[in-house]
Design an enzyme around this catalytic site. Sequence first.
Site, PDB file in Angstrom:
ATOM      1  CB  ALA A 120      -0.905  -0.002   1.226  1.00  0.00           C
ATOM      2  CE  LYS A 121       5.396   5.110  -0.334  1.00  0.00           C
ATOM      3  NZ  LYS A 121       6.644   4.423   0.043  1.00  0.00           N
TER       4      LYS A 121
END
Length: 431
Positions: A120-121
């Site tokens: 994720a980011k």
Amino acid sequence: MNTSDNNSSSLPSWIDPHNPGPWGIFVQQIDRVTPYLGSLSRLVDTLKRPKRTLIVDVPVELDNGTIAHFEGYRVQHSLALGPGKGGVRFHPDVCLSEVMALSGWMSIKSAAVNLPFGGAKGGVKIDVRQHSLKEIERVTRRYTSEIGLIIGPDKDIPAPDVNTNPQIMAWMMDTYSMNIGSTATGVVTGKPIALGGSLGRAEATGRGVFVTATEAAKDCNINIAGAKVAVQGFGNVGGTAARLFHEAGAQVVAVYDHTGVIYREQGLDIPALTQHVKTTGGVAGFSAADSMNPDEFWALPVEFLIPAALEGQITERNAGTVRAKIVIEGANGPTTPQADDIMRDNGVFIVPDVIANAGGVTVSYFEWVQDFSSFFWSEEEINQRLEVIMRQAYRATSEVARQHDISLRTAAFVVACTRMLQAHELRGLYP
Ligand code: NAD
């Protein structure tokens, strides 16, 4: 945006093939490794679409009483192997394509090192230099509330990235905890030690760089003691790696930071240089060394060249001059794809970022585990466990590289994609 294109080898229609941008590059990287995925390649389309993309408005009252709106993102590329994991970046250039790609690369990094995480980011499009600390706190808290729908210790665990730090993680943890009505230290990693942060986190990435270097040295028949090393970046990653090489008897002959390049043929005194950088802010002016120009730095005949500063440093322009035996990528994306090909053709052995700098996310994993059990390990235990994971990751990647006669970079993608797609296959398609 249309990502429903059924043609598995083509880019999404909103991406210009001549200027693919970060997400287009990620999709092309997946296309490149697909031939090595065997029967799992039939599932590969899932990796070319982020699982979940959230775009949020972050309205904040500024110190002067006006209201400003910032655009924020949280992208979960894959949750097949576990909760999402990846940093939050505060930068004016943050955009959806970049956050999507960074989330994809986090999936690859976590899976390549065999951590039980997806990728994720997050990011907020903001120039932090234009804002007071109080304004940054308000942005952080509102952003955290907005993405609170999809984050959580067993859902998605943010961490620091460009322009975010342990204090910002503390505000994120506090905001999330206030919203759910109980303290949830495991919702973020990279926290201050006093709030459930982990010992050893600060040095973890540089230590991982050194451990992977010792494995690569075995494959290339090089002794660390007496080896010559050149390091770009003398911060968290480069500074730690330089110290560990120095302590192991290597000669760190050159260091290149934002203030210049310094060189000493017999090896630099790293403890003295660390003190000099602490007092002056950079390596320039260190008395026991000569200065050197950057082009000479890249061409040094060393055993190890460690880019540990910025992305895009080894390019078509300087790759042909590199005479190092091994390049260990401490930074994220320091080598362009063209430079990668040039160095490989010239016989340079490259340990890619997704393996070499995975020590940080590995100790973030330890932080998350410690927070869950509220039982904290000694720094020695953390360093030992880090070493085991980094060595295993290097060995597994190296074995796949040997089997298929491919680079370690391609092999790391093959290892990671195989793990993610095996998880998809076992979980099956819902409903
Ligand atoms: P840092 O801010 O602690 O240090 C950065 C270093 O780069 C400094 O020595 C600085 O002088 C140097 N630098 C900056 N601009 C430069 C320029 N134009 N030319 C030469 N040197 C320059 O950062 P860090 O945490 O050490 O991160 C370095 C790299 O490693 C980044 O690419 C980062 O994304 C990557 N990385 C960091 C971690 C981590 O845990 N810190 C984890 C994975 C990857």
